[in-house]
Design a protein around this motif. Structure first.
Motif, PDB file in Angstrom:
ATOM      1  N   THR A   1       0.959  -1.367  -0.006  1.00  0.00           N
ATOM      2  CA  THR A   1      -0.045   0.109  -0.011  1.00  0.00           C
ATOM      3  C   THR A   1       0.949   1.360  -0.053  1.00  0.00           C
ATOM      4  O   THR A   1       0.692   2.262  -0.732  1.00  0.00           O
ATOM      5  CB  THR A   1      -0.945   0.030   1.181  1.00  0.00           C
ATOM      6  N   ALA A   2       1.985   1.137   0.820  1.00  0.00           N
ATOM      7  CA  ALA A   2       2.772   2.396   0.648  1.00  0.00           C
ATOM      8  C   ALA A   2       3.359   2.671  -0.683  1.00  0.00           C
ATOM      9  O   ALA A   2       3.486   3.865  -0.997  1.00  0.00           O
ATOM     10  CB  ALA A   2       4.114   2.163   1.817  1.00  0.00           C
TER      11      ALA A   2
ATOM     12  N   ARG B   1      -6.942   7.237   1.517  1.00  0.00           N
ATOM     13  CA  ARG B   1      -7.622   6.831   3.018  1.00  0.00           C
ATOM     14  C   ARG B   1      -8.697   5.777   2.659  1.00  0.00           C
ATOM     15  O   ARG B   1      -8.879   5.172   3.782  1.00  0.00           O
ATOM     16  CB  ARG B   1      -8.451   8.325   3.352  1.00  0.00           C
ATOM     17  N   GLU B   2      -8.716   5.324   1.524  1.00  0.00           N
ATOM     18  CA  GLU B   2      -9.765   4.198   1.220  1.00  0.00           C
ATOM     19  C   GLU B   2      -9.100   2.992   1.337  1.00  0.00           C
ATOM     20  O   GLU B   2      -9.657   1.972   1.833  1.00  0.00           O
ATOM     21  CB  GLU B   2     -10.535   4.130  -0.096  1.00  0.00           C
ATOM     22  N   THR B   3      -7.725   3.065   1.514  1.00  0.00           N
ATOM     23  CA  THR B   3      -6.830   1.877   1.832  1.00  0.00           C
ATOM     24  C   THR B   3      -6.601   1.482   3.295  1.00  0.00           C
ATOM     25  O   THR B   3      -5.991   0.123   3.634  1.00  0.00           O
ATOM     26  CB  THR B   3      -5.627   1.925   1.245  1.00  0.00           C
ATOM     27  N   TRP B   4      -6.808   2.423   4.223  1.00  0.00           N
ATOM     28  CA  TRP B   4      -6.668   2.062   5.593  1.00  0.00           C
ATOM     29  C   TRP B   4      -7.562   2.688   6.612  1.00  0.00           C
ATOM     30  O   TRP B   4      -8.348   3.682   6.130  1.00  0.00           O
ATOM     31  CB  TRP B   4      -5.240   2.532   6.172  1.00  0.00           C
ATOM     32  N   GLY B   5      -7.690   2.014   7.790  1.00  0.00           N
ATOM     33  CA  GLY B   5      -8.687   2.680   8.739  1.00  0.00           C
ATOM     34  C   GLY B   5      -7.890   3.039  10.122  1.00  0.00           C
ATOM     35  O   GLY B   5      -6.727   2.750  10.193  1.00  0.00           O
ATOM     36  N   GLY B   6      -8.455   3.885  10.680  1.00  0.00           N
ATOM     37  CA  GLY B   6      -7.804   4.373  12.095  1.00  0.00           C
ATOM     38  C   GLY B   6      -7.666   6.051  12.111  1.00  0.00           C
ATOM     39  O   GLY B   6      -8.406   6.724  11.284  1.00  0.00           O
ATOM     40  N   THR B   7      -6.944   6.545  12.900  1.00  0.00           N
ATOM     41  CA  THR B   7      -6.593   7.879  13.046  1.00  0.00           C
ATOM     42  C   THR B   7      -5.296   8.474  12.858  1.00  0.00           C
ATOM     43  O   THR B   7      -4.434   7.812  13.567  1.00  0.00           O
ATOM     44  CB  THR B   7      -7.249   8.447  14.382  1.00  0.00           C
TER      45      THR B   7
END
Length: 413
Positions: free
Chosen positions: A8-9, A127-133
């Motif tokens: 993803t990175a 942001r669609e590739t990860w969740g969190g803050t």
């Protein structure tokens, strides 16, 4: 097999706005600002974060910036960059050299802000590739050791939430393209000490009627060199530097006082306390021997804590960096004698990883005298040098280190 975080990175950093990031770096380098005066820098960073969709705030702890992007369930990851410059007159000859006389980004904090802005933009766009803050922090006053503590005291975590992990990085000398990780101690503690030697002033033609603080200070400076060499065991790493000595106004006037400024670098609190005790003892002894009318004043000033990576956290970041940049690019340099206030953000319990990104241009490294890494490392311009000039080729990789590090902890789809 490559991890989801690394894949993803690589995807999120494949289309970085390289020209925009390089222009940002050049602009920040041209306009350096000293500690707690980083108003322009803070405004630049805050604007970029707002444009990327972050909820932002300025003026935290003085001139600090924070931006938060809440993106569903998952951990809270803090990415930090320091923003302040140094009172150094630039001698790089760069076309984008500092336009502020006597002030320079001689430590790479302009590069840190550029990396942070790039990482925040890339993670927001994907942001669609990860969740969190994601909590992004532009910290003031690292060079004085004040900024991190000031931001925490000013309610950084009360306003934006307490993070689960902290990530930070620093530009360093070394052939561009290496990433230095240590699973524990990576940077030392720093302590500033000021000594005032009191004498009795008078005419230079009649020294017998005075108590000369300059001579006493000179003896004191020499005697202090024995603290590390004769009072610490060889296994106890420490440095004592006399950074400034000031006394007098004219050639023929013996002054009434002399001032000495010291800096200590230690890797344990026990060694630090022993060194401070030795400094006080030696200062009193030299002043007593000279017949000074008053005992010396010994004042402990700015302090930085040791930087000790959480081993598991750092191993996770080092592993993803190895995947993204190649296993041979990640190495363990052992602890450095440099210091940081980054650990103040951890409040003694939040795990963190802090690493170095080498930034010396290839041609500078190749031309540096010396046969091996250590000799060349000692020869190339280092942080705080008026010749320190990171390679622009490190702009994109430095974004990638933060992006991949953050994704190693965020919930990756």
């Amino acid at each position: 097999m490559t991890s989801a975080a690394a894949r993803t990175a690589l995807d999120l950093t494949a289309g970085l706005p390289v020209q925009d990031l390089e222009d940002l770096y050049r602009d920040l380098h041209r306009h350096p600002e000293l500690s707690l005066r980083e108003h322009r820098t803070a405004g630049k960073l805050a604007g970029l974060l707002e444009d990327a969709g972050f909820e932002t705030a300025e003026g935290i702890g003085g001139t600090g910036v924070a931006g938060v992007l809440r993106n569903g369930d998952g951990p809270t990851v803090l990415l930090r960059a320091d923003m302040d410059a140094l009172p150094v007159r630039e001698e790089t000859g760069l076309p984008y050299a500092s336009e502020t006389d006597g002030v320079m980004h001689a430590c790479g904090h302009d590069l840190h802000v550029t990396w942070l802005a790039g990482a925040a933009g890339a993670l927001a766009a994907g942001r669609e590739t990860w969740g969190g803050t994601l909590l992004v922090v532009g910290q003031p006053a690292e060079e004085t050791g004040q900024g991190a503590a000031r931001m925490v005291a000013d309610g950084l975590y009360e306003r934006f939430g307490r993070p689960d992990v902290l990530l930070g990085q620093h530009a360093a000398p070394g052939p561009a393209g290496l990433y230095a990780h240590a699973p524990g101690l990576i940077m030392s503690a720093s302590t500033d000490v000021d000594i005032v030697v009191h004498g009795r002033g008078g005419h230079g033609s009649r020294p017998e009627s005075t108590v000369d603080p300059v001579v006493t200070a000179a003896h004191l400076v020499v005697r202090l060199q024995s603290v590390v060499s004769r009072e610490l065991a060889a296994r106890e790493a420490a440095v004592l530097t006399v950074g400034r000595i000031e006394a007098g106004t004219r050639h023929n006037i013996i002054p009434s006082e002399a001032r000495i400024a010291l800096n200590l670098r230690t890797q344990s609190e026990e060694v630090r306390e022993r060194m401070l005790a030795a400094i006080r003892r030696i200062a009193r002894g030299e002043c007593l021997a000279a017949g000074c009318p008053r005992e010396p004043e010994v004042t402990v000033g700015d302090t930085f804590p040791v930087t000790v990576n959480d081993a598991g956290t750092d191993a996770t970041v080092a592993a993803v960096h190895g995947e993204v940049f190649g296993a041979g690019s990640v190495f363990d340099p052992g602890p450095a004698m440099g210091s940081e206030d980054f650990p103040q953000l951890a409040l003694g319990s939040i795990p963190y990883s802090y690493w170095f990104v080498t930034t010396t241009p290839a041609e500078v490294w190749e031309k540096a005298p010396g046969a091996g890494f250590e000799e060349k490392f000692a020869a190339v311009p280092s942080n705080h040098s008026p010749h320190f000039a990171p390679d622009l080729s490190t702009v994109v990789p430095g974004v990638g280190t933060l992006v991949s590090g953050a994704l190693a902890f965020l919930s990756v789809a």
